[in-house]
Design an enzyme around this catalytic site. Sequence first.
Site, mmCIF file in Angstrom:
data_model
loop_
_atom_site.group_PDB
_atom_site.id
_atom_site.type_symbol
_atom_site.label_atom_id
_atom_site.label_comp_id
_atom_site.label_asym_id
_atom_site.label_seq_id
_atom_site.Cartn_x
_atom_site.Cartn_y
_atom_site.Cartn_z
ATOM 1 C CE LYS A 15 21.664 -39.861 11.723
ATOM 2 N NZ LYS A 15 20.925 -38.688 11.197
ATOM 3 N NE ARG A 129 14.702 -39.406 3.296
ATOM 4 C CZ ARG A 129 15.383 -39.604 4.412
ATOM 5 N NH1 ARG A 129 16.545 -40.230 4.377
ATOM 6 N NH2 ARG A 129 14.920 -39.177 5.568
ATOM 7 N NE ARG A 146 13.018 -37.090 10.787
ATOM 8 C CZ ARG A 146 13.176 -37.246 9.471
ATOM 9 N NH1 ARG A 146 12.226 -36.878 8.631
ATOM 10 N NH2 ARG A 146 14.269 -37.793 8.998
HETATM 11 P P1 AP5 Z 1 20.604 -39.871 4.700
HETATM 12 O O1 AP5 Z 1 21.913 -40.480 4.395
HETATM 13 O O2 AP5 Z 1 19.402 -40.728 4.779
HETATM 14 O O3 AP5 Z 1 20.736 -39.017 6.051
HETATM 15 P P2 AP5 Z 1 20.502 -39.496 7.526
HETATM 16 O O4 AP5 Z 1 21.339 -38.604 8.395
HETATM 17 O O5 AP5 Z 1 20.698 -40.965 7.649
HETATM 18 O O6 AP5 Z 1 18.968 -39.068 7.642
HETATM 19 P P3 AP5 Z 1 17.669 -39.827 8.128
HETATM 20 O O7 AP5 Z 1 16.538 -38.931 7.738
HETATM 21 O O8 AP5 Z 1 17.611 -41.236 7.666
HETATM 22 O O9 AP5 Z 1 17.960 -39.790 9.649
HETATM 23 P P4 AP5 Z 1 17.034 -39.644 10.833
HETATM 24 O O10 AP5 Z 1 18.016 -39.599 11.908
HETATM 25 O O11 AP5 Z 1 16.060 -38.541 10.849
HETATM 26 O O12 AP5 Z 1 16.101 -40.919 10.639
HETATM 27 P P5 AP5 Z 1 16.184 -42.371 11.235
HETATM 28 O O13 AP5 Z 1 15.782 -43.277 10.158
HETATM 29 O O14 AP5 Z 1 17.448 -42.621 11.956
HETATM 30 O O15 AP5 Z 1 20.376 -38.670 3.670
HETATM 31 C C1 AP5 Z 1 19.166 -37.952 3.653
HETATM 32 C C2 AP5 Z 1 18.912 -37.494 2.197
HETATM 33 O O16 AP5 Z 1 19.926 -36.580 1.793
HETATM 34 C C3 AP5 Z 1 18.957 -38.663 1.176
HETATM 35 O O17 AP5 Z 1 18.007 -38.430 0.197
HETATM 36 C C4 AP5 Z 1 20.392 -38.568 0.607
HETATM 37 O O18 AP5 Z 1 20.483 -39.076 -0.694
HETATM 38 C C5 AP5 Z 1 20.666 -37.082 0.668
HETATM 39 N N1 AP5 Z 1 22.095 -36.764 0.920
HETATM 40 C C6 AP5 Z 1 22.949 -37.404 1.769
HETATM 41 N N2 AP5 Z 1 24.161 -36.808 1.758
HETATM 42 C C7 AP5 Z 1 24.058 -35.756 0.898
HETATM 43 C C8 AP5 Z 1 24.998 -34.740 0.473
HETATM 44 N N3 AP5 Z 1 26.272 -34.706 0.944
HETATM 45 N N4 AP5 Z 1 24.565 -33.814 -0.398
HETATM 46 C C9 AP5 Z 1 23.260 -33.850 -0.879
HETATM 47 N N5 AP5 Z 1 22.333 -34.784 -0.529
HETATM 48 C C10 AP5 Z 1 22.735 -35.723 0.360
HETATM 49 O O19 AP5 Z 1 15.029 -42.300 12.348
HETATM 50 C C11 AP5 Z 1 13.683 -42.147 12.004
HETATM 51 C C12 AP5 Z 1 12.831 -42.182 13.271
HETATM 52 O O20 AP5 Z 1 12.967 -43.472 13.903
HETATM 53 C C13 AP5 Z 1 13.204 -41.189 14.364
HETATM 54 O O21 AP5 Z 1 12.633 -39.913 14.158
HETATM 55 C C14 AP5 Z 1 12.663 -41.894 15.607
HETATM 56 O O22 AP5 Z 1 11.274 -41.766 15.712
HETATM 57 C C15 AP5 Z 1 12.985 -43.358 15.321
HETATM 58 N N6 AP5 Z 1 14.314 -43.744 15.803
HETATM 59 C C16 AP5 Z 1 15.383 -44.138 15.051
HETATM 60 N N7 AP5 Z 1 16.439 -44.396 15.830
HETATM 61 C C17 AP5 Z 1 16.044 -44.159 17.102
HETATM 62 C C18 AP5 Z 1 16.701 -44.223 18.344
HETATM 63 N N8 AP5 Z 1 17.997 -44.559 18.438
HETATM 64 N N9 AP5 Z 1 16.003 -43.896 19.447
HETATM 65 C C19 AP5 Z 1 14.695 -43.551 19.384
HETATM 66 N N10 AP5 Z 1 14.005 -43.465 18.226
HETATM 67 C C20 AP5 Z 1 14.682 -43.750 17.090
#
Ligand code: AP5
Length: 195
Positions: A15, A129, A146
């Site tokens: 994302k 990562r 998660r």
């Molecule tokens: P990346 O692009 O970072 O993927 P992502 O879907 O954004 O993953 P995140 O781990 O950041 O999402 P998340 O939803 O768990 O965490 P968030 O920060 O929102 O890519 C991931 C990796 O893969 C990178 O190394 C990238 O380079 C690689 N990659 C990408 N595309 C690729 C491809 N096509 N092929 C190979 N490699 C690839 O949330 C963290 C925490 O915050 C949550 O657990 C929660 O506690 C809290 N939080 C955040 N938002 C909320 C909310 N709305 N409500 C409540 N709590 C929340």
Amino acid sequence: MAVYIIFFGPPGSGKGTQASRVAADLAIPQISTGDLLRSHVSQGTALGKVAKPIMESGALVPDDLVTAMLRERLAQKDASGGALFDGYPRTVPQAAALDGILAERGGKVGAVLFIDVPDAPIVDRLVKRAALEGRADDTPETIRERLRVYREKTAPLADRYQAAGVLRTIDGFRSIDAVAADVRAAVEAARKGAR
Ligand code: AP5
């Protein structure tokens, strides 16, 4: 007209990677609730103190706190032409809150890009990562939690957006460029629809 697009999918589906490319192309801000929360944690704000242990456990930060933070970010000037939501909404109450916030601005969700990736490559990506960036919630145990929370609380939102006719499913288990090409086409279609 302002365009509002949600990047939706499991943790590690790409994302953030995809939203940041679209943000650079369109000059519309990427609003990542995860990044905003991590910034509160590193600054040691009151919200950061509440969020830190929750994020480290893989659970979700309470809806009211996250929604207030999102509302404040969306009120900034750079979001007047729209926004790309990365990691929000994640629950039914958050989706309802977002509809209300956008309606107040005379807007609505234009597209929900569901980046679909199976669990096994997700775990590989996030463990990789962890080695590079050391994100506190990228441990194998927390990744599993998660994914569980995603399935229980977030995945059901797909039905809501499918019923609203805005869900676009994109195969995210391909190269970043191949996924980006489909994302770009879906964003273009959503922008045409908003005009
Ligand atoms: P990346 O692009 O970072 O993927 P992502 O879907 O954004 O993953 P995140 O781990 O950041 O999402 P998340 O939803 O768990 O965490 P968030 O920060 O929102 O890519 C991931 C990796 O893969 C990178 O190394 C990238 O380079 C690689 N990659 C990408 N595309 C690729 C491809 N096509 N092929 C190979 N490699 C690839 O949330 C963290 C925490 O915050 C949550 O657990 C929660 O506690 C809290 N939080 C955040 N938002 C909320 C909310 N709305 N409500 C409540 N709590 C929340």
